[in-house]
Design a protein around this motif. Structure first.
Motif, short mmCIF file in Angstrom:
data_model
loop_
_atom_site.label_atom_id
_atom_site.label_comp_id
_atom_site.label_asym_id
_atom_site.label_seq_id
_atom_site.Cartn_x
_atom_site.Cartn_y
_atom_site.Cartn_z
N ASP A 641 0.83 -1.20 0.00
CA ASP A 641 0.00 0.00 0.00
C ASP A 641 0.87 1.26 0.00
O ASP A 641 2.11 1.18 0.09
CB ASP A 641 -0.98 -0.02 1.17
CG ASP A 641 -0.31 0.14 2.54
OD1 ASP A 641 0.86 0.56 2.60
OD2 ASP A 641 -0.98 -0.14 3.54
N ASN A 647 -0.69 -5.72 1.88
CA ASN A 647 -2.12 -5.98 2.00
C ASN A 647 -2.43 -7.17 1.10
O ASN A 647 -1.93 -7.25 -0.03
CB ASN A 647 -2.94 -4.77 1.56
CG ASN A 647 -2.74 -3.58 2.48
OD1 ASN A 647 -3.51 -3.36 3.39
ND2 ASN A 647 -1.69 -2.80 2.23
N HIS A 662 -4.63 -6.78 6.31
CA HIS A 662 -3.80 -5.57 6.28
C HIS A 662 -2.77 -5.66 7.41
O HIS A 662 -3.13 -5.92 8.57
CB HIS A 662 -4.66 -4.33 6.46
CG HIS A 662 -3.88 -3.09 6.77
ND1 HIS A 662 -3.01 -2.51 5.87
CD2 HIS A 662 -3.80 -2.33 7.91
CE1 HIS A 662 -2.45 -1.44 6.42
NE2 HIS A 662 -2.92 -1.33 7.68
N TYR A 663 -1.51 -5.46 7.06
CA TYR A 663 -0.46 -5.52 8.07
C TYR A 663 -0.24 -4.12 8.65
O TYR A 663 -0.02 -3.16 7.90
CB TYR A 663 0.84 -6.04 7.45
CG TYR A 663 1.93 -6.32 8.46
CD1 TYR A 663 1.73 -7.27 9.46
CD2 TYR A 663 3.14 -5.65 8.40
CE1 TYR A 663 2.73 -7.54 10.38
CE2 TYR A 663 4.15 -5.92 9.32
CZ TYR A 663 3.94 -6.86 10.31
OH TYR A 663 4.93 -7.12 11.23
N THR A 664 -0.30 -3.99 9.97
CA THR A 664 -0.16 -2.69 10.64
C THR A 664 1.29 -2.34 10.91
O THR A 664 1.59 -1.21 11.30
CB THR A 664 -0.92 -2.69 11.97
OG1 THR A 664 -0.30 -3.65 12.87
CG2 THR A 664 -2.39 -3.05 11.76
N TRP A 668 -1.51 -8.51 11.91
CA TRP A 668 -2.37 -8.57 10.74
C TRP A 668 -3.81 -8.33 11.16
O TRP A 668 -4.31 -8.96 12.10
CB TRP A 668 -2.26 -9.93 10.05
CG TRP A 668 -0.93 -10.13 9.35
CD1 TRP A 668 0.17 -10.71 9.87
CD2 TRP A 668 -0.63 -9.72 8.02
NE1 TRP A 668 1.18 -10.71 8.95
CE2 TRP A 668 0.72 -10.10 7.78
CE3 TRP A 668 -1.32 -9.10 7.01
CZ2 TRP A 668 1.37 -9.87 6.58
CZ3 TRP A 668 -0.69 -8.86 5.81
CH2 TRP A 668 0.65 -9.23 5.60
N TYR A 687 -4.69 -0.74 -6.12
CA TYR A 687 -4.94 0.51 -5.40
C TYR A 687 -5.15 1.65 -6.40
O TYR A 687 -4.50 1.71 -7.46
CB TYR A 687 -3.75 0.86 -4.50
CG TYR A 687 -3.87 0.30 -3.10
CD1 TYR A 687 -4.31 1.11 -2.06
CD2 TYR A 687 -3.56 -1.03 -2.83
CE1 TYR A 687 -4.43 0.61 -0.77
CE2 TYR A 687 -3.67 -1.54 -1.55
CZ TYR A 687 -4.12 -0.71 -0.52
OH TYR A 687 -4.23 -1.22 0.75
N PRO A 692 -8.00 0.69 -1.65
CA PRO A 692 -7.87 -0.65 -2.21
C PRO A 692 -9.18 -1.10 -2.85
O PRO A 692 -10.27 -0.75 -2.38
CB PRO A 692 -7.51 -1.51 -1.00
CG PRO A 692 -8.18 -0.80 0.14
CD PRO A 692 -8.15 0.67 -0.18
#
Length: 895
Positions: A641, A647, A662-664, A668, A687, A692
Motif C-alpha cells: 500500500d 495488503n 492488512h499488516y499494521t 495482521w 490501489y 484498495p
C-alpha cells in the motif's frame, strides 16, 4: 528638320501583315536592316529580351495604332492592353494620338513593331515587347516655332508621370526631329530644362543628328546637340554612313536609316501599309532608343550614360571617308551580351561549362564556400561548381536583398538536376562534383544575392544502413558490466547512423546518447533484422534483452550542430534460486520501496496463509501466519500500500469467503468482505491512490464482483452477472484516467471479456471471441498512454495469446505455438517503452518462459526449468523476480 522623302504614292506597298503558315515562316530570312545591327542574332541569342515591361515615349506626328504590327495583344486601338498604352494630341489638344502624316507610325515601327513579312523577308522593331506612349506634337509641317512649345508640353507630361510614381515604367524618349547645326554642346533654349530633368530621372533621350549632311562635319541638330540627349546618324544596309547624315563631334551612334522597311500610314487613302524605302535619321534614332529599352530590361539599374557606354563599346566601327572619322554603329546582340557581362563585373558563369568554381575554406568543419554581391539578370543562369572528396552534409543558403528569390537547382556532374532548392537547404551528398544553378527566367532579380555552402564531412564510419552498421564491442569494465562506446561522430539530417551490439545472454541494457547540442537526435532500438523494438531520446533506453544481435539507429531531421557519442552498457542477468524453499503453491510477491521482497503464500502442509520477507541483501526472515484457518489462501493477491505495508486479498476455502488482510507493522488485521456462499476465488487486488479495490469471482452465483473501500466501509457491486462470468479476473488501474478495468473469462461463452469503469458503472466488451473453451490465467496491463492489453491461455488450443486495444478494436494474436500452454501469465510493459513482456508457465515443457514482442514477432526464451506452476512476478528497478512451484516446494529466483 524632319526628313520624310519616301512617303509617296510610288513607294507605298500594300500591307502583308497576315500570318503565314509555320513552314513558310521557317523559310523566311530577316531583313537586311535587321542583320546589319545584329538584331537577327539577338533574337536567337536572347529570345526573352524584347523590351517587355518597359515603356518608351515617342514625340512625333502620331501613330496608326490600328496597324497589326502596332496593335499588341489588345487588337486595334490604344490604351491598357495595347502596344500603344497611352497617347495625347498636342496639335489638336485631344486624347487621340492618331497619325496625321505617317512619319510617327514609321518611327514607332522601327522601334517596336511586332514581326511582319514583306517581299520574302521577316522584319520587326528592335524592341517589339515595349509599350509605346505617343505624344503628337507635329502636324507634318515641322514648324519649329510651334513644335518646340508642343514638345515642351509633352516633356512636362512625362516629368509629371515619372514624379507620380512612373506607373508606365518609362525608360526612354525618342524625338525624331530637330533644327540647326552645332559642333559644341548646347542646351535647347526652349525645353533644355526638361531634358536635364528627365536625364536626371534616368530616362534615355534619343534624337536625330539631322539629314542635311555632306562631306564636312556640319554639326548636329538640336535637341541632339543638347548634353542630355543622344544623337543618332544613318547608315545604309551595307554599313556605310549615309551621305545625308549630319556629323560632328556630337554624333553619338549610327543605325540603319536608308531604305529600311517599316509600317506606314497613308493619310491620303487611310490605308494600312508597309514601306521599304524609309530614309532619314528619323528612323535610325528609334532603333537606338529601342536598344536602350532592351538593356534596361536586362539591367534596370543602368543610367543613360551607362546605356550609351555599352552601345558605343559594343558597336561596330564605321569609317567615314568624307571626314576621316570612325563612328560606332548599333550592334544589338553585342550590346545585350556586354550588358550581361558588365552586370557581373566581367564574370561569365552563365553555362555549366563556364561555372564559377567554389573553394571551401576553414580549419574545422563546417567548411565554407561563399560568393556575395552577385547580380542575376533576366533570362540568364548563374552556375557555380564545387567538389567534395567524401560523403558530406551540405547546407546551401541563398539570400537576396530583394523580395523575390531566384530559382535554384542542384545538378550532378552531368548537368542533370538532382534537387530543387529553396534557399535554405540541407542535403547529404556523396563524393563528387556538383553544380548550383541560379536562374531568373521572368525578370531581373532586383538587388544582389549571396550564395553560401557549408560542408560537414562524414566521420568516415559509413554506417548509414542496417547492413553497414558499425559494431560496438561490449567489454567487461571490471565491475560486472559490459560497456562499449563511440565518440565524436557526426550525424547528417535525413541520413541515419546505425550501430550493432551482441549479447551472449539475457542482460539489462542501458543505451545513452551523449550530445550537448539543442537538436537532440532520435534513437531507436532495433532487432537484428532492422525492425523497431523501442524508441528513445535524451532519457536513453533501459530494457532487458535476450541473447542475440541488436541495432541502434540514430537520426535527425537536421544535421547536428555538434558531434555525438553513444554508450551501451549491459548487465548480464542470471537466474539465481534462493535458499528459502517452503512447501507451498499459490503465492504473490511484491517489492517495497526499500527493496525488501514480500511474499504471501499458501502452505500446502498446514493449508494456512503465510507471509515472509527477504531483505535487500537476500536473507529471508521468519515466516509468519497471516490466517490460521484451514484451507486459507489458495488464491492470493498481495499489493504494497502507499504506506509501504503489505495488503492481501485471498480466498478462505474452508468458509468460502473473500478476505482482506492488512499488516499494521506488527500485526495482521483481517476482515471478511464477502461470505455469500462460495465467493472470493481468483481475487485481484489493486490501489487507486490510498483506496484498495478487489475484483473476484463469486462461484456460487457465477458473477464477477467488485469491492472497494470507501468512507463508509467496504462496498460490494456486481460487474457482470449474465451467465457464468468472472473467472480469472485481472484488475488494473488506467494510468491516464485513473479508473479501474478488469480482464476476465466469460465461462458461458468461452470468450475473453474486458470491463472498464466509466464513471457511473462498467462498460463491457469482448476482447477475443475466437476462443471455444475459455481464457484462463488472464493478466491485464496498461501502456503509459492508457492502452489496455491482456495475456491469457487459450484453453481449447492450449496456447498462449495476447491482445491489445487499437481504437475500438481488440487485436488478438498467438504468442506461442499450438500445444504450448500459457498458464499463470503475467503481462507487463518494459520501462519507458511500449514493448510487452509476458512471463508464463509452459507445463508441456515444465518450464517458465519469457515472451517479448518486436516488429519481427514474439520471441520465447525459457528462464527457468523444472516447474512453473503458481507463478508470480515482481519488478524492482532492473531486477525481475519470480516465484514458482518446483516439485512440492516454492522457489524464488531473480533475473
Amino acid at each position: 528638320m524632319m526628313q520624310n522623302p519616301v512617303f509617296s504614292a510610288v513607294n507605298q506597298k500594300q500591307s502583308q501583315w497576315f500570318m503565314e503558315p509555320l513552314e513558310a515562316r521557317r523559310l523566311l530570312t530577316y531583313g537586311p536592316s535587321m542583320t546589319v545591327i545584329g538584331l537577327d542574332r539577338a533574337i536567337a541569342d536572347f529570345p526573352s529580351i524584347t523590351g517587355s515591361g518597359e515603356t518608351v515615349v515617342i514625340v512625333d506626328t502620331g501613330v496608326d495604332y490600328n496597324n497589326p504590327s502596332l496593335q499588341g495583344s489588345g487588337g486595334a486601338g490604344f490604351g491598357p492592353g495595347h502596344k500603344v498604352v497611352y497617347g495625347y494630341d498636342y496639335v489638336d489638344n485631344d486624347p487621340n494620338p492618331f497619325d496625321g502624316n505617317g512619319h510617327g507610325t514609321g518611327v514607332s515601327g522601327a522601334l517596336a513593331a511586332d514581326p511582319f513579312n514583306l517581299d520574302g523577308f521577316q522584319y520587326q522593331g528592335v524592341a517589339p515587347g515595349v509599350n509605346i506612349i505617343m505624344l503628337r506634337t507635329d502636324d507634318g509641317t515641322n514648324r519649329r516655332s510651334i513644335n518646340e512649345g508642343r514638345v515642351q508640353q509633352a516633356l512636362d507630361w512625362v516629368i509629371g508621370s515619372i514624379n507620380g510614381g512612373n506607373p508606365y515604367n518609362i525608360v526612354g524618349i525618342n524625338i525624331s526631329n530637330g533644327w540647326s547645326r552645332y559642333l559644341d554642346p548646347v542646351a535647347d533654349p526652349v525645353y533644355g530644362n526638361e531634358l536635364a530633368t528627365l536625364a536626371g530621372d534616368g530616362i534615355f533621350i534619343g534624337t536625330v543628328s539631322g539629314n542635311s549632311g555632306g562631306n564636312n562635319p556640319v554639326g548636329i541638330e538640336l535637341p541632339g546637340a543638347d548634353p542630355n540627349a543622344y544623337a543618332t546618324g544613318s547608315t545604309n544596309v551595307s554599313g556605310q554612313i549615309s551621305g545625308f547624315t549630319q556629323r560632328g563631334p556630337l554624333l553619338d551612334l549610327l543605325a540603319p536609316g536608308e531604305n529600311i522597311t517599316v509600317p506606314y500610314y497613308s493619310p491620303t487613302d487611310s490605308s494600312l501599309h508597309y514601306v521599304d524605302y524609309a530614309t532619314g535619321t528619323s528612323f535610325a534614332s528609334p532603333q537606338v532608343v529601342g536598344a536602350a529599352a532592351l538593356l534596361k530590361q536586362v539591367d534596370p539599374t543602368l543610367t543613360p550614360a551607362g546605356i550609351l557606354a555599352i552601345l558605343q563599346s559594343s558597336g561596330s566601327d564605321v569609317a567615314d571617308a568624307a571626314t576621316g572619322t570612325t563612328y560606332k554603329e548599333l550592334n544589338v546582340d553585342a550590346a545585350i551580351g556586354m550588358d550581361y557581362s558588365q552586370a557581373h563585373g566581367g564574370i561569365n558563369n552563365h553555362a555549366q561549362a563556364s561555372a564559377q568554381v567554389l573553394t571551401f575554406t576553414g580549419s574545422t568543419a563546417p567548411f565554407t564556400a561563399e560568393v556575395d554581391n552577385q547580380r542575376l539578370l533576366i533570362a540568364e543562369a548563374d552556375y557555380y561548381k564545387f567538389s567534395i572528396s567524401q560523403l558530406s552534409a551540405m547546407d546551401i543558403t541563398l539570400t537576396t536583398t530583394a523580395s523575390s528569390t531566384p530559382g535554384m537547382q542542384l545538378l550532378n556532374s552531368s548537368g542533370l538536376a538532382i534537387a530543387t532548392l529553396d534557399g535554405n537547404d540541407s542535403i547529404v551528398l556523396s563524393a563528387g562534383t556538383y553544380y548550383v544553378k541560379l536562374s531568373a527566367p521572368r525578370s531581373t532579380i532586383a538587388g544582389t544575392y549571396t550564395l553560401r555552402i557549408d560542408q560537414t564531412p562524414d566521420d568516415g564510419a559509413g554506417n548509414h544502413t542496417p547492413t553497414s552498421a558499425e559494431a560496438i564491442a561490449l567489454n567487461d569494465d571490471g565491475n560486472g558490466h559490459l560497456v562499449g562506446s563511440v565518440a565524436n561522430n557526426t550525424l547528417f539530417g535525413g541520413t541515419p547512423d546505425y550501430y550493432s551490439f551482441t549479447l551472449n545472454g539475457t542482460a539489462d541494457v542501458n543505451i545513452n546518447i551523449n550530445y550537448g547540442g539543442s537538436d537532440f537526435p532520435a534513437g531507436q532500438l532495433l532487432a537484428s533484422d532492422g525492425t523497431p523494438i523501442d524508441s528513445f531520446g535524451s532519457g536513453g533506453e533501459s530494457t532487458q534483452l535476450q541473447s542475440g544481435q541488436y541495432l541502434v539507429k540514430l537520426s535527425s531531421d537536421t544535421t547536428l550542430q555538434q558531434t555525438y557519442g553513444l554508450t551501451i552498457s549491459a548487465s548480464p542477468v542470471t537466474t539465481v534460486a534462493t535458499t528459502f524453499n517452503p512447501t507451498a503453491s499459490a503465492n504473490s510477491i511484491a517489492y517495497t520501496v526499500g527493496g525488501t521482497l514480500d511474499m504471501a503464500y499458501y502452505d500446502t502442509g498446514t493449508t494456512h496463509l503465510m507471509f515472509v520477507t527477504r531483505a535487500p541483501g537476500g536473507a529471508w526472515g521468519t515466516p509468519q501466519v497471516v490466517d490460521s484457518h484451514p484451507d486459507t489462501g489458495l488464491y492470493t493477491s498481495m499489493v504494497i500500500d502507499p504506506n509501504g505495508l503489505p495488503n492481501i486479498a485471498y480466498f478462505d476455502g474452508f468458509n468460502g469467503d473473500l478476505k482482506f488482510a492488512h499488516y499494521t507493522g506488527s500485526t495482521w488485521q483481517i476482515v471478511t468482505l464477502d461470505s455469500a456462499g462460495s465467493v472470493g476465488l481468483y481475487p485481484s487486488l489493486a490501489y487507486n491512490g490510498t483506496t484498495p479495490s478487489i475484483a473476484y469471482y463469486a462461484r456460487s452465483s457465477g458473477d464477477l464482483r467488485f469491492v472497494t473501500l470507501g468512507r463508509r466501509g467496504w462496498a460490494i457491486s456486481t460487474i457482470a452477472s449474465t451467465g457464468d462470468v468472472g473467472r480469472y479476473p485481472s484488475l488494473a488501474l488506467n494510468p491516464v484516467n485513473k479508473l479501474f478495468s478488469v480482464g476476465y473469462e466469460n465461462t458461458g461463452t468461452g470468450f475473453l471479456n474486458y470491463a472498464a469503469q466509466n464513471g457511473t458503472g462498467w462498460s463491457i466488451s469482448v476482447a477475443d471471441d475466437t476462443l471455444r473453451l475459455g481464457s484462463a490465467w488472464v493478466s491485464l496491463a496498461f501502456t503509459s498512454s492508457g492502452t489496455p492489453a491482456m495475456s491469457y491461455d487459450d484453453t481449447y488450443n492450449s496456447a498462449l495469446k495476447y491482445t491489445i486495444l487499437s481504437g475500438r478494436t481488440w487485436l488478438p494474436e498467438g504468442v506461442a505455438g499450438r500445444r504450448q500452454p500459457g498458464l499463470y501469465t503475467h503481462l507487463r510493459f518494459l520501462p519507458r517503452s511500449t514493448t510487452p513482456q509476458i512471463i508464463y508457465n509452459n507445463p508441456t515443457n515444465n518450464d517458465v518462459v519469457s515472451a517479448q514482442l518486436s516488429r519481427s514477432g514474439w520471441s520465447n526464451t525459457p528462464i527457468a526449468t523444472g516447474g512453473g506452476a503458481w507463478l508470480s512476478t515482481a519488478f524492482n528497478g532492473s531486477v525481475l523476480t519470480f516465484a514458482l512451484q518446483q516439485g512440492s516446494v516454492l522457489n524464488v529466483s531473480d533475473m
